[in-house]
Design an enzyme around this catalytic site. Structure first.
Site, PDB file in Angstrom:
ATOM      1  N   LYS A  48     -22.844   4.264  -8.157  1.00 33.89           N
ATOM      2  CA  LYS A  48     -21.889   5.226  -7.580  1.00 33.89           C
ATOM      3  C   LYS A  48     -21.278   6.112  -8.679  1.00 33.89           C
ATOM      4  O   LYS A  48     -21.201   7.335  -8.545  1.00 33.89           O
ATOM      5  CB  LYS A  48     -20.795   4.455  -6.822  1.00 33.89           C
ATOM      6  N   THR A  50     -14.274   3.610  -5.210  1.00 38.67           N
ATOM      7  CA  THR A  50     -15.012   3.877  -6.445  1.00 38.67           C
ATOM      8  C   THR A  50     -14.186   3.315  -7.595  1.00 38.67           C
ATOM      9  O   THR A  50     -13.192   3.906  -8.000  1.00 38.67           O
ATOM     10  CB  THR A  50     -15.243   5.388  -6.631  1.00 38.67           C
ATOM     11  N   LYS A  61     -11.048  10.452 -12.830  1.00 42.08           N
ATOM     12  CA  LYS A  61     -11.098   8.981 -12.914  1.00 42.08           C
ATOM     13  C   LYS A  61     -12.553   8.506 -12.940  1.00 42.08           C
ATOM     14  O   LYS A  61     -12.942   7.667 -13.748  1.00 42.08           O
ATOM     15  CB  LYS A  61     -10.355   8.407 -11.699  1.00 42.08           C
TER      16      LYS A  61
HETATM   17  P1  NAP Z   1      -6.960   9.148  -0.872  1.00 49.80           P
HETATM   18  O1  NAP Z   1      -7.047  10.013   0.322  1.00 49.80           O
HETATM   19  O2  NAP Z   1      -6.158   9.590  -2.039  1.00 49.80           O
HETATM   20  O3  NAP Z   1      -6.456   7.701  -0.386  1.00 49.80           O
HETATM   21  C1  NAP Z   1      -6.123   6.721  -1.335  1.00 49.80           C
HETATM   22  C2  NAP Z   1      -5.685   5.458  -0.638  1.00 49.80           C
HETATM   23  O4  NAP Z   1      -5.291   4.486  -1.637  1.00 49.80           O
HETATM   24  C3  NAP Z   1      -4.465   5.628   0.274  1.00 49.80           C
HETATM   25  O5  NAP Z   1      -4.596   4.736   1.351  1.00 49.80           O
HETATM   26  C4  NAP Z   1      -3.314   5.215  -0.640  1.00 49.80           C
HETATM   27  O6  NAP Z   1      -2.182   4.788   0.045  1.00 49.80           O
HETATM   28  C5  NAP Z   1      -3.951   4.045  -1.350  1.00 49.80           C
HETATM   29  N1  NAP Z   1      -3.288   3.687  -2.589  1.00 49.80           N
HETATM   30  C6  NAP Z   1      -3.216   4.421  -3.738  1.00 49.80           C
HETATM   31  N2  NAP Z   1      -2.531   3.732  -4.688  1.00 49.80           N
HETATM   32  C7  NAP Z   1      -2.169   2.557  -4.129  1.00 49.80           C
HETATM   33  C8  NAP Z   1      -1.467   1.416  -4.603  1.00 49.80           C
HETATM   34  N3  NAP Z   1      -1.008   1.355  -5.865  1.00 49.80           N
HETATM   35  N4  NAP Z   1      -1.273   0.380  -3.750  1.00 49.80           N
HETATM   36  C9  NAP Z   1      -1.745   0.429  -2.484  1.00 49.80           C
HETATM   37  N5  NAP Z   1      -2.429   1.485  -1.977  1.00 49.80           N
HETATM   38  C10 NAP Z   1      -2.645   2.525  -2.790  1.00 49.80           C
HETATM   39  O7  NAP Z   1      -8.417   8.819  -1.470  1.00 49.80           O
HETATM   40  P2  NAP Z   1      -9.836   8.904  -0.744  1.00 49.80           P
HETATM   41  O8  NAP Z   1     -10.376  10.280  -0.896  1.00 49.80           O
HETATM   42  O9  NAP Z   1      -9.738   8.266   0.603  1.00 49.80           O
HETATM   43  O10 NAP Z   1     -10.686   7.953  -1.711  1.00 49.80           O
HETATM   44  C11 NAP Z   1     -10.614   6.537  -1.634  1.00 49.80           C
HETATM   45  C12 NAP Z   1     -11.673   5.954  -2.560  1.00 49.80           C
HETATM   46  O11 NAP Z   1     -12.960   6.410  -2.135  1.00 49.80           O
HETATM   47  C13 NAP Z   1     -11.520   6.378  -4.026  1.00 49.80           C
HETATM   48  O12 NAP Z   1     -11.894   5.336  -4.884  1.00 49.80           O
HETATM   49  C14 NAP Z   1     -12.501   7.533  -4.150  1.00 49.80           C
HETATM   50  O13 NAP Z   1     -12.955   7.695  -5.478  1.00 49.80           O
HETATM   51  C15 NAP Z   1     -13.614   7.074  -3.198  1.00 49.80           C
HETATM   52  N6  NAP Z   1     -14.439   8.129  -2.604  1.00 49.80           N
HETATM   53  C16 NAP Z   1     -13.875   9.309  -2.176  1.00 49.80           C
HETATM   54  C17 NAP Z   1     -14.698  10.289  -1.611  1.00 49.80           C
HETATM   55  C18 NAP Z   1     -14.131  11.614  -1.144  1.00 49.80           C
HETATM   56  O14 NAP Z   1     -14.887  12.580  -1.031  1.00 49.80           O
HETATM   57  N7  NAP Z   1     -12.838  11.702  -0.864  1.00 49.80           N
HETATM   58  C19 NAP Z   1     -16.069  10.064  -1.446  1.00 49.80           C
HETATM   59  C20 NAP Z   1     -16.597   8.844  -1.843  1.00 49.80           C
HETATM   60  C21 NAP Z   1     -15.769   7.864  -2.416  1.00 49.80           C
HETATM   61  P3  NAP Z   1      -1.012   5.876   0.444  1.00 49.80           P
HETATM   62  O15 NAP Z   1      -1.499   6.540   1.691  1.00 49.80           O
HETATM   63  O16 NAP Z   1       0.194   5.050   0.630  1.00 49.80           O
HETATM   64  O17 NAP Z   1      -0.898   6.832  -0.725  1.00 49.80           O
END
Ligand code: NAP
Length: 297
Positions: free
Chosen positions: A170, A94, A239
């Site tokens: 989204k 997102t 965010k």
């Molecule tokens: P998350 O669990 O916090 O995972 C974030 C990912 O991004 C991890 O792989 C992290 O790596 C990586 N990352 C963060 N900063 C980075 C950087 N500077 N360089 C390289 N890698 C980096 O988040 P999530 O819940 O999976 O969400 C991922 C995306 O999907 C987001 O944009 C979120 O808004 C969207 N989303 C989330 C949901 C939900 O319910 N969770 C639903 C729909 C969409 P590390 O493991 O090394 O920290």
């Protein structure tokens, strides 16, 4: 198909696992390498850097925010530098409308393809291949991706040929979810202070006029005050509201409720709740109503 998958957080884990289970050759990369271990056991190959995950026909990114996607895409050995001409970057994070436009331009200039495919659904839905994929991009780019979207989700919606429109849809959806969390939190605080059982109240709502997944999921979390572990962290929710406001400002569309939500998220984050599930916004309503956090009513 040969697929790279970058970003193995809460969402990326399940999405990448489903691509592996569907028989694709998946090369996974995550900044913190230990998150690749379970996927390697399933049959994925672990890449030691971003470029090594870009050798196939398609590379997905499912990263936290704009900053992460920029770092991985435009870095010295990033996706733009490593992806073959004609190969496709599918951005499922997102991210802002502005970054999606920038990604489209950069990949076109490099002779590569780009599609935006953000998703609706929490990590449980990602693991169960029940996501809703909101896709946008040129028809010839999206067509070969359709079977991959079928593997990660239950339904794909194509918004337009312009990738950034999927990101706008989204973001608008997450603005609505945050509005629901805030309003249900306030309503639960209202009835709870009068002694009504929180869970019964949510059951009444969600089995009558509000029988929709968003009320059922978040109503339950709010009733149970179940904010950890976070399925979607408050910091990421803040965010998304910020990005919705930025897109709205460019389009000159006032979003007064989003402005209020931004401040509610800031309050939660400032109080140390950035790591909690974004449904913890409802704890602010409880606090404002003078309800103790262990008040069972
Ligand atoms: P998350 O669990 O916090 O995972 C974030 C990912 O991004 C991890 O792989 C992290 O790596 C990586 N990352 C963060 N900063 C980075 C950087 N500077 N360089 C390289 N890698 C980096 O988040 P999530 O819940 O999976 O969400 C991922 C995306 O999907 C987001 O944009 C979120 O808004 C969207 N989303 C989330 C949901 C939900 O319910 N969770 C639903 C729909 C969409 P590390 O493991 O090394 O920290």
């Amino acid at each position: 198909m040969d697929i790279g998958f970058i970003g193995l957080g809460n969402m990326g884990q399940g999405m990448a696992a489903n691509l592996v289970k569907a028989g694709h050759r998946v090369t996974v990369y995550n900044r913190s390498p230990e998150k690749a271990e379970g996927l390697v056991e399933l049959g994925a190959t672990a890449a030691s850097n971003v470029a090594a995950a870009c050798a196939g026909d398609v590379v997905f990114t499912m990263l936290a925010d704009d900053h992460a996607v920029e770092a991985v895409t435009f870095g010295e050995h990033g996706i733009v530098a490593a992806l073959a001409p004609g190969a496709t970057h599918v951005s499922s994070s997102t991210i802002s409308v502005a970054l999606s436009e920038r990604l489209a331009a950069a990949h076109t200039e490099a002779g590569q393809r780009y599609a935006a495919a953000p998703v609706f659904g929490r990590p449980e839905a990602a693991a169960a291949a029940k996501l809703f994929v909101i896709a946008a991009g040129e028809a010839q780019v999206l067509q070969p991706l359709a079977p991959l979207f079928d593997v990660i989700g239950q339904r794909t919606f194509v918004v337009s040929e312009q990738p950034h429109t999927a990101n706008l849809v989204k973001l608008s959806g997450n603005f609505l979810i945050a509005s629901v969390i805030e309003s249900v939190g306030e309503a639960v605080a209202l009835v709870a202070k009068a002694g009504v059982d929180r869970q019964q109240y949510v059951d009444i709502l969600t089995s009558t006029l509000f029988a929709a997944p968003v009320y059922q999921t978040y109503g339950g979390l709010i009733a149970r005050r179940e904010f950890e572990p976070a399925g979607f962290a408050a910091r990421l929710g803040m965010k998304d509201v910020r990005l919705a406001l930025a897109a709205a400002e460019r389009l000159e569309v006032p979003l007064p409720v989003a402005s209020l939500l931004r401040d509610r998220f800031l309050t939660l984050v400032a109080a140390g709740g950035g790591h909690l599930d974004w449904s913890a916004l409802s704890a602010l309503a409880d606090r404002d109503a003078g309800l103790a956090s262990d008040d069972s009513a």
